[in-house]
Design a protein around this motif. Sequence first.
Motif, PDB file in Angstrom:
ATOM      1  N   ARG A  18       0.857  -1.182   0.000  1.00  0.00           N
ATOM      2  CA  ARG A  18       0.000   0.000   0.000  1.00  0.00           C
ATOM      3  C   ARG A  18       0.891   1.228   0.000  1.00  0.00           C
ATOM      4  N   LEU A  19       0.822   1.994  -1.071  1.00  0.00           N
ATOM      5  CA  LEU A  19       1.566   3.233  -1.168  1.00  0.00           C
ATOM      6  C   LEU A  19       0.730   4.383  -0.623  1.00  0.00           C
ATOM      7  N   SER A  20       1.402   5.327  -0.004  1.00  0.00           N
ATOM      8  CA  SER A  20       0.756   6.550   0.470  1.00  0.00           C
ATOM      9  C   SER A  20       1.481   7.747  -0.107  1.00  0.00           C
ATOM     10  N   CYS A  21       0.749   8.812  -0.270  1.00  0.00           N
ATOM     11  CA  CYS A  21       1.339  10.075  -0.730  1.00  0.00           C
ATOM     12  C   CYS A  21       0.735  11.193   0.098  1.00  0.00           C
ATOM     13  N   ALA A  22       1.561  11.810   0.933  1.00  0.00           N
ATOM     14  CA  ALA A  22       1.116  12.902   1.788  1.00  0.00           C
ATOM     15  C   ALA A  22       1.406  14.227   1.110  1.00  0.00           C
ATOM     16  N   ALA A  23       0.398  15.070   1.016  1.00  0.00           N
ATOM     17  CA  ALA A  23       0.523  16.350   0.328  1.00  0.00           C
ATOM     18  C   ALA A  23       0.506  17.503   1.315  1.00  0.00           C
ATOM     19  N   SER A  24       1.296  18.524   1.019  1.00  0.00           N
ATOM     20  CA  SER A  24       1.288  19.741   1.820  1.00  0.00           C
ATOM     21  C   SER A  24       1.559  20.931   0.910  1.00  0.00           C
ATOM     22  N   GLY A  25       1.133  22.102   1.370  1.00  0.00           N
ATOM     23  CA  GLY A  25       1.386  23.308   0.590  1.00  0.00           C
ATOM     24  C   GLY A  25       0.374  23.576  -0.504  1.00  0.00           C
ATOM     25  N   LEU A  26      -0.687  22.808  -0.532  1.00  0.00           N
ATOM     26  CA  LEU A  26      -1.754  23.035  -1.516  1.00  0.00           C
ATOM     27  C   LEU A  26      -3.089  22.695  -0.881  1.00  0.00           C
ATOM     28  N   THR A  27      -4.158  23.199  -1.485  1.00  0.00           N
ATOM     29  CA  THR A  27      -5.497  22.861  -1.018  1.00  0.00           C
ATOM     30  C   THR A  27      -5.846  21.508  -1.612  1.00  0.00           C
ATOM     31  N   PHE A  28      -5.586  20.477  -0.828  1.00  0.00           N
ATOM     32  CA  PHE A  28      -5.605  19.110  -1.349  1.00  0.00           C
ATOM     33  C   PHE A  28      -6.922  18.767  -2.035  1.00  0.00           C
ATOM     34  N   GLY A  29      -8.013  19.159  -1.441  1.00  0.00           N
ATOM     35  CA  GLY A  29      -9.324  18.816  -1.993  1.00  0.00           C
ATOM     36  C   GLY A  29      -9.629  19.472  -3.323  1.00  0.00           C
ATOM     37  N   SER A  30      -8.805  20.406  -3.744  1.00  0.00           N
ATOM     38  CA  SER A  30      -9.003  21.093  -5.024  1.00  0.00           C
ATOM     39  C   SER A  30      -8.220  20.461  -6.159  1.00  0.00           C
ATOM     40  N   TYR A  31      -7.515  19.389  -5.856  1.00  0.00           N
ATOM     41  CA  TYR A  31      -6.660  18.741  -6.847  1.00  0.00           C
ATOM     42  C   TYR A  31      -7.060  17.289  -7.071  1.00  0.00           C
ATOM     43  N   ALA A  32      -7.103  16.912  -8.326  1.00  0.00           N
ATOM     44  CA  ALA A  32      -7.140  15.496  -8.656  1.00  0.00           C
ATOM     45  C   ALA A  32      -5.762  14.918  -8.404  1.00  0.00           C
ATOM     46  N   MET A  33      -5.711  13.626  -8.098  1.00  0.00           N
ATOM     47  CA  MET A  33      -4.442  12.987  -7.777  1.00  0.00           C
ATOM     48  C   MET A  33      -4.233  11.766  -8.654  1.00  0.00           C
ATOM     49  N   GLY A  34      -2.984  11.541  -8.986  1.00  0.00           N
ATOM     50  CA  GLY A  34      -2.677  10.399  -9.826  1.00  0.00           C
ATOM     51  C   GLY A  34      -1.434   9.665  -9.353  1.00  0.00           C
ATOM     52  N   TRP A  35      -1.326   8.424  -9.794  1.00  0.00           N
ATOM     53  CA  TRP A  35      -0.122   7.625  -9.602  1.00  0.00           C
ATOM     54  C   TRP A  35       0.435   7.243 -10.974  1.00  0.00           C
ATOM     55  N   PHE A  36       1.737   7.378 -11.115  1.00  0.00           N
ATOM     56  CA  PHE A  36       2.445   6.971 -12.309  1.00  0.00           C
ATOM     57  C   PHE A  36       3.606   6.071 -11.882  1.00  0.00           C
ATOM     58  N   ARG A  37       4.181   5.369 -12.829  1.00  0.00           N
ATOM     59  CA  ARG A  37       5.350   4.553 -12.514  1.00  0.00           C
ATOM     60  C   ARG A  37       6.338   4.587 -13.670  1.00  0.00           C
ATOM     61  N   GLN A  38       7.598   4.392 -13.315  1.00  0.00           N
ATOM     62  CA  GLN A  38       8.659   4.423 -14.308  1.00  0.00           C
ATOM     63  C   GLN A  38       9.654   3.316 -14.026  1.00  0.00           C
ATOM     64  N   ALA A  39       9.747   2.391 -14.973  1.00  0.00           N
ATOM     65  CA  ALA A  39      10.724   1.309 -14.887  1.00  0.00           C
ATOM     66  C   ALA A  39      12.023   1.770 -15.535  1.00  0.00           C
ATOM     67  N   PRO A  40      13.144   1.154 -15.196  1.00  0.00           N
ATOM     68  CA  PRO A  40      14.430   1.569 -15.763  1.00  0.00           C
ATOM     69  C   PRO A  40      14.415   1.554 -17.283  1.00  0.00           C
ATOM     70  N   LYS A  42      12.548   3.172 -19.266  1.00  0.00           N
ATOM     71  CA  LYS A  42      11.228   3.347 -19.874  1.00  0.00           C
ATOM     72  C   LYS A  42      10.637   4.702 -19.494  1.00  0.00           C
ATOM     73  N   GLU A  43       9.570   5.063 -20.184  1.00  0.00           N
ATOM     74  CA  GLU A  43       8.897   6.313 -19.892  1.00  0.00           C
ATOM     75  C   GLU A  43       8.044   6.175 -18.631  1.00  0.00           C
ATOM     76  N   ARG A  44       7.672   7.325 -18.084  1.00  0.00           N
ATOM     77  CA  ARG A  44       6.785   7.350 -16.932  1.00  0.00           C
ATOM     78  C   ARG A  44       5.350   7.106 -17.415  1.00  0.00           C
ATOM     79  N   ASP A  45       4.737   6.069 -16.907  1.00  0.00           N
ATOM     80  CA  ASP A  45       3.423   5.648 -17.379  1.00  0.00           C
ATOM     81  C   ASP A  45       2.336   5.873 -16.344  1.00  0.00           C
ATOM     82  N   PHE A  46       1.158   6.158 -16.855  1.00  0.00           N
ATOM     83  CA  PHE A  46      -0.021   6.314 -16.006  1.00  0.00           C
ATOM     84  C   PHE A  46      -0.385   4.989 -15.339  1.00  0.00           C
ATOM     85  N   VAL A  47      -0.770   5.061 -14.067  1.00  0.00           N
ATOM     86  CA  VAL A  47      -1.224   3.885 -13.334  1.00  0.00           C
ATOM     87  C   VAL A  47      -2.687   4.056 -12.918  1.00  0.00           C
ATOM     88  N   ALA A  48      -2.975   5.161 -12.221  1.00  0.00           N
ATOM     89  CA  ALA A  48      -4.334   5.377 -11.714  1.00  0.00           C
ATOM     90  C   ALA A  48      -4.515   6.842 -11.378  1.00  0.00           C
TER      91      ALA A  48
END
Length: 123
Positions: A18-40, A42-48
Amino acid sequence: VHLVESGGGLVQAGGSLRLSCAASGLTFGSYAMGWFRQAPGKERDFVARITRNSGNTAYADSVKGRFTISRDNAKNTVYLQMNSLKPEDTAVYYCAASSRSLNLLTTGEYNYWGQGTQVTVSS
């Protein structure tokens, strides 16, 4: 703005993380959030991604049915539950924040990025 990922590590195939991402310095509820991944090498790809109010989620075909994105706006945190992990899921995983509300499937649509957390799945 700071996005800090955690929860990565080494896991055997079939396991979960289970990955977590803690955000600060922005109004969190005003932003959509995404996860991407990058293998050696390769390009950074969309996950969710998840919309501001958690009303809509989207997943890459490669993770659909295995990964779940969620968010807790009270904790300024977005999560990625990863089940049935495969060796091909090995990558650095990044969370990102977007002020947009549509699509959100490409890196260019995101305003802020974390530093990433390594996920390694052994066979």
